[in-house]
Design a protein around this motif. Sequence first.
Motif, PDB file in Angstrom:
ATOM      1  N   ALA A 249       0.837  -1.205   0.000  1.00 49.30           N
ATOM      2  CA  ALA A 249       0.000   0.000   0.000  1.00 49.30           C
ATOM      3  C   ALA A 249       0.870   1.252   0.000  1.00 49.30           C
ATOM      4  N   VAL A 250       0.393   2.288  -0.667  1.00 45.38           N
ATOM      5  CA  VAL A 250       1.128   3.541  -0.786  1.00 45.38           C
ATOM      6  C   VAL A 250       0.474   4.608   0.084  1.00 45.38           C
ATOM      7  N   PRO A 251       1.249   5.322   0.911  1.00 45.70           N
ATOM      8  CA  PRO A 251       0.660   6.385   1.746  1.00 45.70           C
ATOM      9  C   PRO A 251       0.199   7.558   0.897  1.00 45.70           C
ATOM     10  N   MET A 264     -21.077  15.461   3.522  1.00 50.10           N
ATOM     11  CA  MET A 264     -19.661  15.490   3.153  1.00 50.10           C
ATOM     12  C   MET A 264     -19.011  14.143   3.375  1.00 50.10           C
ATOM     13  N   ARG A 265     -18.047  13.816   2.506  1.00 49.71           N
ATOM     14  CA  ARG A 265     -17.299  12.563   2.608  1.00 49.71           C
ATOM     15  C   ARG A 265     -15.821  12.856   2.371  1.00 49.71           C
ATOM     16  N   TRP A 266     -14.972  12.306   3.245  1.00 50.83           N
ATOM     17  CA  TRP A 266     -13.528  12.449   3.086  1.00 50.83           C
ATOM     18  C   TRP A 266     -12.997  11.376   2.147  1.00 50.83           C
ATOM     19  N   PHE A 267     -12.061  11.746   1.286  1.00 48.47           N
ATOM     20  CA  PHE A 267     -11.402  10.820   0.368  1.00 48.47           C
ATOM     21  C   PHE A 267      -9.891  10.960   0.537  1.00 48.47           C
ATOM     22  N   PRO A 268      -9.130   9.847   0.277  1.00 55.45           N
ATOM     23  CA  PRO A 268      -9.473   8.560  -0.320  1.00 55.45           C
ATOM     24  C   PRO A 268     -10.334   7.700   0.602  1.00 55.45           C
ATOM     25  N   ARG A 269     -11.087   6.803  -0.024  1.00 54.41           N
ATOM     26  CA  ARG A 269     -11.966   5.898   0.723  1.00 54.41           C
ATOM     27  C   ARG A 269     -11.571   4.444   0.545  1.00 54.41           C
ATOM     28  N   SER A 270     -10.409   4.220  -0.030  1.00 54.75           N
ATOM     29  CA  SER A 270      -9.942   2.842  -0.181  1.00 54.75           C
ATOM     30  C   SER A 270      -8.420   2.807  -0.134  1.00 54.75           C
ATOM     31  N   ILE A 271      -7.882   1.663   0.311  1.00 50.42           N
ATOM     32  CA  ILE A 271      -6.437   1.442   0.363  1.00 50.42           C
ATOM     33  C   ILE A 271      -6.147   0.169  -0.418  1.00 50.42           C
ATOM     34  N   ASN A 272      -5.340   0.285  -1.453  1.00 52.09           N
ATOM     35  CA  ASN A 272      -5.022  -0.857  -2.302  1.00 52.09           C
ATOM     36  C   ASN A 272      -3.614  -1.360  -2.023  1.00 52.09           C
ATOM     37  N   GLY A 273      -3.502  -2.632  -1.689  1.00 52.29           N
ATOM     38  CA  GLY A 273      -2.209  -3.281  -1.524  1.00 52.29           C
ATOM     39  C   GLY A 273      -1.934  -4.201  -2.692  1.00 52.29           C
ATOM     40  N   PHE A 278      -8.770  -2.522   0.925  1.00 55.26           N
ATOM     41  CA  PHE A 278      -9.538  -2.198   2.117  1.00 55.26           C
ATOM     42  C   PHE A 278     -10.392  -0.955   1.871  1.00 55.26           C
ATOM     43  N   ASP A 279     -11.576  -0.964   2.449  1.00 51.77           N
ATOM     44  CA  ASP A 279     -12.461   0.201   2.430  1.00 51.77           C
ATOM     45  C   ASP A 279     -12.239   0.972   3.736  1.00 51.77           C
ATOM     46  N   ILE A 280     -12.066   2.280   3.612  1.00 47.94           N
ATOM     47  CA  ILE A 280     -11.865   3.110   4.809  1.00 47.94           C
ATOM     48  C   ILE A 280     -12.767   4.330   4.713  1.00 47.94           C
ATOM     49  N   GLN A 281     -13.477   4.638   5.789  1.00 45.93           N
ATOM     50  CA  GLN A 281     -14.375   5.787   5.813  1.00 45.93           C
ATOM     51  C   GLN A 281     -14.133   6.613   7.076  1.00 45.93           C
ATOM     52  N   PHE A 282     -14.418   7.900   6.955  1.00 40.73           N
ATOM     53  CA  PHE A 282     -14.136   8.844   8.034  1.00 40.73           C
ATOM     54  C   PHE A 282     -15.394   9.609   8.419  1.00 40.73           C
ATOM     55  N   GLY A 286     -13.010  13.935  10.722  1.00 41.93           N
ATOM     56  CA  GLY A 286     -11.756  13.317  10.329  1.00 41.93           C
ATOM     57  C   GLY A 286     -11.372  12.081  11.108  1.00 41.93           C
ATOM     58  N   THR A 287     -12.154  11.691  12.086  1.00 42.06           N
ATOM     59  CA  THR A 287     -11.874  10.475  12.849  1.00 42.06           C
ATOM     60  C   THR A 287     -12.322   9.253  12.051  1.00 42.06           C
ATOM     61  N   LEU A 288     -11.802   8.079  12.422  1.00 44.55           N
ATOM     62  CA  LEU A 288     -12.104   6.849  11.694  1.00 44.55           C
ATOM     63  C   LEU A 288     -13.535   6.401  11.954  1.00 44.55           C
ATOM     64  N   LYS A 289     -14.253   6.144  10.884  1.00 43.31           N
ATOM     65  CA  LYS A 289     -15.632   5.660  10.971  1.00 43.31           C
ATOM     66  C   LYS A 289     -15.690   4.143  10.787  1.00 43.31           C
ATOM     67  N   SER A 290     -14.994   3.659   9.773  1.00 44.35           N
ATOM     68  CA  SER A 290     -14.956   2.212   9.525  1.00 44.35           C
ATOM     69  C   SER A 290     -13.723   1.850   8.715  1.00 44.35           C
ATOM     70  N   PHE A 291     -13.291   0.590   8.896  1.00 41.75           N
ATOM     71  CA  PHE A 291     -12.149   0.070   8.153  1.00 41.75           C
ATOM     72  C   PHE A 291     -12.352  -1.432   8.006  1.00 41.75           C
ATOM     73  N   ARG A 292     -12.490  -1.885   6.753  1.00 38.74           N
ATOM     74  CA  ARG A 292     -12.761  -3.310   6.544  1.00 38.74           C
ATOM     75  C   ARG A 292     -12.147  -3.768   5.226  1.00 38.74           C
ATOM     76  N   GLN A 293     -11.803  -5.055   5.199  1.00 37.76           N
ATOM     77  CA  GLN A 293     -11.238  -5.623   3.991  1.00 37.76           C
ATOM     78  C   GLN A 293     -12.338  -5.947   3.003  1.00 37.76           C
ATOM     79  N   GLU A 294     -12.092  -5.707   1.735  1.00 35.55           N
ATOM     80  CA  GLU A 294     -13.065  -6.034   0.693  1.00 35.55           C
ATOM     81  C   GLU A 294     -12.721  -7.399   0.087  1.00 35.55           C
ATOM     82  N   PHE A 295     -13.706  -8.206  -0.132  1.00 37.04           N
ATOM     83  CA  PHE A 295     -13.488  -9.551  -0.692  1.00 37.04           C
ATOM     84  C   PHE A 295     -14.178  -9.650  -2.050  1.00 37.04           C
TER      85      PHE A 295
END
Length: 295
Positions: A249-251, A264-273, A278-282, A286-295
């Motif tokens: 994954a790239v920062p 309003m929605r903060w982006f990026p909303r996904s992290i690709n390795g 992974f799906d990430i939402q805020f 700016g605090t973390l709302k959810s973080f889950r792996q996508e299958f």
Amino acid sequence: MKNFRKIYGLVLLLSLFGLSCKQITKSINETFQPNDSLVRYNKENSFKQNGAAKGITKPSSTTSIERQQERIIVKNDDTVDISEMELKTNEMFKDIELLKQKQSPATAKEIKKRVNRFLKEMKLEEGGLKTIDTEKSTIKTKKGLLSPAELALAQERLKKIPQYRNKEIIVYQSVHFYDNGAINIMLRHPVNLQYADAYEYRYGEWSLPKPVLARDIEGRTFPLSRIHFEDAWKVIKIYNEKAAQIEGAVPTNSVYISIWDNDMRWFPRSINGTRDRFDIQFNDDGTLKSFRQEF
């Protein structure tokens, strides 16, 4: 001319650090002290009319003569009277002290003029050297996202632009925070609510409005009062912490807000390795709302 450049830098540095006349004149003397290869003239030696010196070996390199009694130095065909330089240096520092006592807003400018006059009198501005008034500082382009304090300041300055005085500021469509210190935002027009304008923030100032083609303006607006620019740092911090845990994954170093359905929605909303996504939402702050792996 090399020695002239030394004195020029010496005068500027010492004057900036507020050293005394005695110290600067001492440094001037030391600058012109001849080394072992220089021809020395004293009471025990004299010059004949044809220029031949009794008891003195003529150097093979550039001629350099110090006449200690008269305190005159000839170097590379340039003549410098040390006594005169000391006198004028003392005069300059006395004038500077008097100017400093005035404590006027124009004091710094007057001091620059006085130093430049000294340089001119001593012929130290030759050889392409510039005086203080002609020197310009180089403005370096800022790199990286603005700090939280700078982001907050940018938002406060946005609230004070004349066309929105005493009016609610409504954000249209998006806000982008870039890693070169810039911010791009679109705002609903302060008078015609069916229009929108784009603004750019660079070097501490907001640009003039630029008209944009607005679509679905009713559903893509959000109050500026519910957005805090400094929250961009929370989003970047959390995103990069999660990205560090994912192989390949790239920062990120820039983020943005997108507005849909008046939310309003903060982006990026996904992290690709390299192996996983992974799906990430805020939350809005700016605090973390959810973080889950996508299958």
